[in-house]
Design a protein around this motif. Structure first.
Motif, PDB file in Angstrom:
ATOM      1  N   UNK A   1       0.635  -1.089  -0.055  1.00  0.00           N
ATOM      2  CA  UNK A   1      -0.136   0.276   0.166  1.00  0.00           C
ATOM      3  C   UNK A   1       0.818   1.041   0.002  1.00  0.00           C
ATOM      4  N   UNK A   2       2.167   1.392   0.616  1.00  0.00           N
ATOM      5  CA  UNK A   2       2.799   2.452   0.752  1.00  0.00           C
ATOM      6  C   UNK A   2       3.352   2.666  -0.535  1.00  0.00           C
ATOM      7  N   UNK A   3       3.737   1.653  -1.275  1.00  0.00           N
ATOM      8  CA  UNK A   3       4.367   1.916  -2.581  1.00  0.00           C
ATOM      9  C   UNK A   3       3.394   2.130  -3.681  1.00  0.00           C
ATOM     10  N   UNK A   4       2.021   1.895  -3.393  1.00  0.00           N
ATOM     11  CA  UNK A   4       1.055   1.999  -4.363  1.00  0.00           C
ATOM     12  C   UNK A   4       0.633   3.767  -4.196  1.00  0.00           C
ATOM     13  N   UNK A   5       0.840   4.256  -2.771  1.00  0.00           N
ATOM     14  CA  UNK A   5       0.597   5.371  -2.636  1.00  0.00           C
ATOM     15  C   UNK A   5       1.959   6.490  -3.419  1.00  0.00           C
TER      16      UNK A   5
ATOM     17  N   UNK B   1      -4.741  10.789 -10.627  1.00  0.00           N
ATOM     18  CA  UNK B   1      -5.081  11.076  -9.176  1.00  0.00           C
ATOM     19  C   UNK B   1      -3.883  11.164  -8.288  1.00  0.00           C
ATOM     20  N   UNK B   2      -3.016   9.886  -8.226  1.00  0.00           N
ATOM     21  CA  UNK B   2      -1.968   9.791  -7.374  1.00  0.00           C
ATOM     22  C   UNK B   2      -1.086  10.939  -7.590  1.00  0.00           C
ATOM     23  N   UNK B   3      -0.794  11.375  -8.743  1.00  0.00           N
ATOM     24  CA  UNK B   3       0.279  12.490  -8.988  1.00  0.00           C
ATOM     25  C   UNK B   3      -0.302  13.758  -8.479  1.00  0.00           C
ATOM     26  N   UNK B   4      -1.506  14.127  -8.729  1.00  0.00           N
ATOM     27  CA  UNK B   4      -2.508  15.185  -8.199  1.00  0.00           C
ATOM     28  C   UNK B   4      -2.228  15.173  -6.588  1.00  0.00           C
ATOM     29  N   UNK B   5      -2.568  13.846  -6.044  1.00  0.00           N
ATOM     30  CA  UNK B   5      -2.528  13.996  -4.616  1.00  0.00           C
ATOM     31  C   UNK B   5      -1.116  14.017  -4.005  1.00  0.00           C
ATOM     32  N   UNK B   6      -0.032  13.633  -4.793  1.00  0.00           N
ATOM     33  CA  UNK B   6       1.146  14.012  -4.084  1.00  0.00           C
ATOM     34  C   UNK B   6       1.439  15.174  -4.393  1.00  0.00           C
TER      35      UNK B   6
ATOM     36  N   UNK C   1      -2.089  19.517   8.848  1.00  0.00           N
ATOM     37  CA  UNK C   1      -3.539  18.833   8.845  1.00  0.00           C
ATOM     38  C   UNK C   1      -3.529  18.527   7.212  1.00  0.00           C
ATOM     39  N   UNK C   2      -3.128  19.730   6.687  1.00  0.00           N
ATOM     40  CA  UNK C   2      -3.213  19.735   5.028  1.00  0.00           C
ATOM     41  C   UNK C   2      -2.766  18.417   4.502  1.00  0.00           C
ATOM     42  N   UNK C   3      -1.236  18.451   4.837  1.00  0.00           N
ATOM     43  CA  UNK C   3      -0.337  17.564   4.761  1.00  0.00           C
ATOM     44  C   UNK C   3      -1.193  15.918   4.736  1.00  0.00           C
ATOM     45  N   UNK C   4      -1.679  15.915   6.142  1.00  0.00           N
ATOM     46  CA  UNK C   4      -2.399  14.514   6.350  1.00  0.00           C
ATOM     47  C   UNK C   4      -3.439  14.581   5.163  1.00  0.00           C
ATOM     48  N   UNK C   5      -4.182  15.310   4.922  1.00  0.00           N
ATOM     49  CA  UNK C   5      -5.258  14.997   4.047  1.00  0.00           C
ATOM     50  C   UNK C   5      -4.841  14.757   2.621  1.00  0.00           C
ATOM     51  N   UNK C   6      -3.755  15.471   2.350  1.00  0.00           N
ATOM     52  CA  UNK C   6      -3.243  15.099   1.070  1.00  0.00           C
ATOM     53  C   UNK C   6      -2.621  13.438   0.860  1.00  0.00           C
ATOM     54  N   UNK C   7      -1.949  12.999   1.782  1.00  0.00           N
ATOM     55  CA  UNK C   7      -1.756  11.548   2.011  1.00  0.00           C
ATOM     56  C   UNK C   7      -2.882  10.832   1.812  1.00  0.00           C
TER      57      UNK C   7
END
Length: 419
Positions: free
Chosen positions: A4-8, A143-148, A270-276
């Motif tokens: 899961x970590x690699x996937x994120x 979606x992953x690139x945008x979230x990262x 808090x924003x960083x946690x939301x992004x992850x």
């Protein structure tokens, strides 16, 4: 746990995206250092005037009203070239302001000119940057690139204010602004080291790209128009933290420069946690997720205004930061993944316009509200209006789905099941 970590972090497997992310995290950290230094400088020059701070914020975001033309440029020209030029101009502007501070000749009108110039550059840079992400990675990884991208933005948002608070205390605003000017070189370097042949450029629209075509595409799609409208209202009344956070720090919590940086860092954490949390997304979010995030954001922001103690305010700011990025990412992904790639630059320019272009009016209104009723009122009103907008959007989405239910034909089994 490893999978899961690699996937994120799967977007980082792409070389061009790694270069882009590395350059951006340095540049954005410098930008947030500049935000803290600029706000502190304005408050110092004007005797803690909320209206003066709101005016600077309005000047910086007013050019975003022309961001639709920036989206047209992004759909018509090479995005890497546009981003390189925009970052070079931003570096020059920051350097000029830093020199004025070093010369002890800075005045409020210098800051006004800098804010306006940076806003003009951002009107081109922001839609190009948002649309460029889809050229860096395959569609399934967008979606992953945008979230990262949101994650590194908020990593920088954590580091930037914290470093700015230390530098402001130790050396003053000029050095913070100089560091910001140099930070743009990291983005330029990353862009120029990319391999153009590996970019996934969409097919060009036949004929000359027109702004009106992007508008027509968006307005003709309720699944794009409703989140756009929700983003406009929340951006206008709720997302004014560049103004409300320094007011809360200085006029309610009575903190110094270093503590103000720490307060901003808590919100960004808090924003960083939301992004992850959003980095595991692999498909387009639902309308319910977007509206639910807006409702949660409104409740939390209003609660910050009612916080009885600094400790409670810090905890609520952390949660508000989490809700902010959850809402922004859900809305962004719903719009970006639902739009036609030929119009993506213009659609995301419209998204940027409603998200940030509403800030000038919102900053002036919140600045007036803060001067008249205090920083707490600014948080409460912004939160309640965002909450109301989320509830209205939820009702509109439900109404939009209702006709299909009514039109469904009755089967014999259904007829038999009726009382």
């Amino acid at each position: 746990m490893i999978a899961p970590l690699t996937y994120r972090f799967r977007a980082l497997r792409t070389r061009n995206f790694r270069l882009f992310a590395a350059g951006q995290i340095v540049s954005v950290a410098g930008t947030w250092m500049m935000v803290v230094a600029q706000d502190w400088l304005v408050l110092g020059l004007t005797g803690d005037s909320a209206v003066a701070l709101g005016t600077v914020t309005a000047l910086q975001f007013t050019p975003m009203l022309f961001t639709l033309y920036g989206g047209r440029l992004a759909d018509s020209h090479d995005k890497r070239t546009l981003l390189t030029a925009a970052n070079c101009v931003s570096a020059a502007l920051a350097l000029l302001l830093a020199l004025a501070v070093f010369a002890d000749a800075v005045a409020l009108w210098h800051i006004h000119l800098f804010a306006l110039g940076l806003g003009i550059v951002n009107a081109v840079e922001v839609p190009a940057r948002l649309a460029f992400i889809s050229e860096l990675v395959p569609p399934s990884v967008v979606p992953n690139a945008s979230a990262l991208s949101a994650a590194y933005f908020n990593v920088a948002r954590v580091l930037g204010p914290a470093l700015a608070g230390l530098l402001l205390t130790a050396f003053g605003t000029g050095w913070v602004m100089l560091v910001n000017a140099l930070s743009y070189l990291a983005t330029v370097t990353g862009l120029r080291l990319m391999r153009p042949a590996e970019l996934l450029r969409p097919p060009r629209e036949a004929g000359r790209a027109r702004v009106v075509d992007g508008l027509r595409h968006t307005l003709g799609r309720p699944d794009l128009a409703v989140p756009m409208a929700l983003v406009a209202v929340v951006g206008l009344f709720g997302l004014n933290f560049q103004l409300t956070l320094p007011l809360l720090a200085k006029t309610v919590l009575h903190t110094g420069a270093s503590s103000f940086g720490l307060l901003t860092t808590v919100f960004a954490a808090g924003s960083l946690l939301g992004a992850f949390a959003a980095s595991g997304r692999s498909s387009r979010p639902s309308a319910l997720l977007v509206t639910g995030a807006a409702i949660a954001f409104g409740l939390l922001e209003a609660a910050v205004g009612w916080a009885p103690s600094p400790t409670t305010a810090v905890v609520l700011l952390f949660l508000t930061g989490f809700a902010t990025i959850c809402f922004a990412q859900a809305a962004n992904h719903r719009v970006q993944l639902g739009s036609d790639p030929r119009y993506r630059g213009r659609v995301l320019a419209l998204y940027t316009l409603v998200m940030q272009g509403s800030t000038p009016l919102g900053a002036l209104c919140v600045g007036w509200l803060g001067d008249r009723w205090g920083a707490r009122a600014a948080f409460v009103v912004g939160g309640l209006v965002s909450l109301a907008a989320g509830l209205v959007a939820l009702a509109v989405d439900r109404e939009g789905r209702r006709p299909a239910t009514r039109a469904a034909p009755r089967t014999p089994a259904a007829e038999d099941a009726r009382p």
